[in-house]
Design an enzyme around this catalytic site. Structure first.
Site, PDB file in Angstrom:
ATOM      1  N   SER A 150       0.841  -1.185   0.000  1.00 45.01           N
ATOM      2  CA  SER A 150       0.000   0.000   0.000  1.00 45.01           C
ATOM      3  C   SER A 150       0.884   1.246   0.000  1.00 45.01           C
ATOM      4  O   SER A 150       1.765   1.377  -0.846  1.00 45.01           O
ATOM      5  CB  SER A 150      -0.949  -0.056   1.204  1.00 45.01           C
ATOM      6  OG  SER A 150      -1.975   0.886   1.080  1.00 45.01           O
TER       7      SER A 150
ATOM      8  N   ASP B 215      -8.839  -7.097  -3.911  1.00 50.52           N
ATOM      9  CA  ASP B 215      -8.535  -5.698  -3.553  1.00 50.52           C
ATOM     10  C   ASP B 215      -9.259  -4.754  -4.505  1.00 50.52           C
ATOM     11  O   ASP B 215      -8.959  -4.697  -5.694  1.00 50.52           O
ATOM     12  CB  ASP B 215      -7.013  -5.492  -3.631  1.00 50.52           C
ATOM     13  CG  ASP B 215      -6.552  -4.140  -3.090  1.00 50.52           C
ATOM     14  OD1 ASP B 215      -7.368  -3.206  -2.997  1.00 50.52           O
ATOM     15  OD2 ASP B 215      -5.346  -4.032  -2.778  1.00 50.52           O
TER      16      ASP B 215
ATOM     17  N   HIS C 207      -8.083  -5.266   0.148  1.00 54.64           N
ATOM     18  CA  HIS C 207      -6.779  -4.603   0.281  1.00 54.64           C
ATOM     19  C   HIS C 207      -6.064  -5.008   1.574  1.00 54.64           C
ATOM     20  O   HIS C 207      -4.845  -5.219   1.584  1.00 54.64           O
ATOM     21  CB  HIS C 207      -7.001  -3.091   0.237  1.00 54.64           C
ATOM     22  CG  HIS C 207      -5.757  -2.290   0.311  1.00 54.64           C
ATOM     23  ND1 HIS C 207      -4.746  -2.388  -0.622  1.00 54.64           N
ATOM     24  CD2 HIS C 207      -5.329  -1.369   1.225  1.00 54.64           C
ATOM     25  CE1 HIS C 207      -3.760  -1.560  -0.297  1.00 54.64           C
ATOM     26  NE2 HIS C 207      -4.094  -0.935   0.815  1.00 54.64           N
TER      27      HIS C 207
HETATM   28  N1  HSE Z   1      -5.282  -0.897   7.142  1.00 60.13           N
HETATM   29  C1  HSE Z   1      -4.240  -0.240   6.396  1.00 60.13           C
HETATM   30  C2  HSE Z   1      -4.764   0.002   5.020  1.00 60.13           C
HETATM   31  C3  HSE Z   1      -4.006   0.966   4.179  1.00 60.13           C
HETATM   32  O1  HSE Z   1      -3.023   0.275   3.515  1.00 60.13           O
HETATM   33  C4  HSE Z   1      -3.824   1.030   7.095  1.00 60.13           C
HETATM   34  O2  HSE Z   1      -4.606   1.500   7.912  1.00 60.13           O
HETATM   35  O3  HSE Z   1      -2.734   1.518   6.885  1.00 60.13           O
END
Ligand code: HSE
Ligand code: ACO
Length: 355
Positions: A152, A308, A336
């Site tokens: 991410s 995702d 995701h």
């Molecule tokens: N759950 C993750 C999702 C974002 O990648 C976060 O809060 O960073």
């Protein structure tokens, strides 16, 4: 709802004070940067691994529970003796990101005039964040990472490392991310920012740290959390069921995640970091994405999660194609967040990459 407090202890953080100034891509500069980080294992000159955390993550990749982490680290099981990042072999480093709120300089930190940065905190890009991390690597004596891994927002920094400083990255694991922000991501992130700013306590970003805009942050987290999970999983878990307290079960679940984030995260950092993600484009000033990816020399693995909906597989396919490697698919119902939950799959990819 309790407020978040800057400097809440998380794990065994250590600090580096990097002398500035740090010129920033979008203009301005930071006079100096403090970086909070954690490490595991011993450095032998060539065995350092950089783990890059995501939006609301931090340096506590694995480890015991603490005030910021009632359940331990966010990738528990990945680092330690005999694990994918074996501490008998690797020296693992995870810095808290520039602009965040877990000890590294961000909007809730104190500026040189002893007031909080607040609304004065400049816009920072993924490139700025990686330049700060390069200074951390220099300070630790790491000339070249044996591996850089991230998912991410962490994947953005991992890819930026491999593109901006290819000679310093031996292997790359790029997870559940993209090469450039999509309209869909920018749309949801700007909506989340609007929710934070709409909280009357926001005060233009210069809010009272004892009374932060947690309602706005909570709404932002609810919106975001829906994008982090799959419609299938939410349907299977919650359907349209209503709890004894009268709330839809899924609404109660989102309330819970909103409350948890408001207790551990700074609303100002949330706005700064989502804007960092909005402006992410690895191809900017590099002749486009394909030209940027052509710079990478690291042996690379690129993987995504099949459910995702925020960072769909097509985004990782673009990166895989640019790097000339096959796309690896993690099969998971969790959307995701699968890159956080499917630790065994991530560990398998790391073992494959690191041999
Ligand atoms: N759950 C993750 C999702 C974002 O990648 C976060 O809060 O960073
Ligand atoms: C790379 C990074 O560093 S990113 C940072 C990672 N950490 C976070 O983002 C923290 C926020 N949490 C999450 O995003 C996710 O929970 C993950 C990805 C960490 C883990 O996902 P999962 O294990 O599937 O947990 P899930 O989303 O089901 O949440 C479980 C929680 O919801 C609660 N819950 C479940 N159903 C309900 C309901 N109907 N009403 C209220 N609460 C509920 C559970 O009690 C549990 O609470 P707890 O976390 O306080 O123990």
């Amino acid at each position: 709802m309790g407020g978040w407090v800057e400097g809440d202890p998380v794990g065994d953080r250590r600090f580096l004070d990097l002398p500035g100034p740090f010129p920033l891509e979008r203009g301005g500069q930071l006079p100096g940067v403090r970086v909070a980080y954690e490490t595991w294992g011993s450095f032998d000159g060539s065995n350092a691994v950089l783990v890059e955390h995501a939006l609301t993550g931090d340096s506590h990749v694995v480890g015991p529970a603490g005030p910021g982490h009632p359940t331990g680290g966010w990738w528990d099981g990945l680092i330690g003796p005999g694990r994918a990042l074996d501490t008998g072999r690797f020296f693992v480093v995870c810095p808290n990101v520039l602009g965040g709120c877990q000890g590294t300089t961000g909007p809730s930190s104190f500026a040189p005039d002893d007031g909080r940065w607040g609304s004065r905190f400049p816009e920072v890009t993924v490139g700025d964040q990686v330049r700060v991390e390069a200074a951390v690597a220099d300070a630790l004596g790491v000339a070249r990472w044996a591996c850089v891994v991230g998912g991410s927002m962490g994947g953005m920094r991992a890819l930026e490392w491999a593109v901006a400083l290819p000679e310093r990255v031996e292997t790359l694991l790029f997870l559940a991310s993209g090469a450039v922000a999509t309209a869909d991501q920018i749309g949801t992130q700007t909506t989340q920012q609007a929710a934070v700013r709409a909280d009357p306590r926001w005060s233009g970003g210069d809010y009272d740290p004892a009374d932060p805009p947690v309602d706005g942050l909570g709404i932002a987290r609810r919106i975001a959390h829906l994008t982090y999970r799959s419609a299938f999983e939410l349907g299977e878990r919650f359907g349209n069921s209503v709890q004894d307290d009268g709330r839809f079960a899924v609404a109660s679940y989102l309330d819970h995640h909103a409350d948890k984030l408001a207790r551990r995260f700074d609303p100002g950092s949330y706005v700064v970091l989502t804007e960092t993600m909005n402006t992410w484009d690895v191809g900017r000033d590099r002749g486009g994405v394909a030209a940027a990816l052509a710079r990478v020399t690291a042996r690379s693995l690129v993987a995504g999660v099949d459910s995702d909906r925020l960072y769909p597989l097509a985004l990782q396919q673009e990166v895989a194609d640019g790097l000339g490697v096959p796309l690896r698919v993690i099969s998971s119902p969790y959307g995701h967040d699968g890159f956080l939950i499917e630790v065994d799959a991530v560990g398998g990819l790391l073992r494959e990459l690191l041999g």
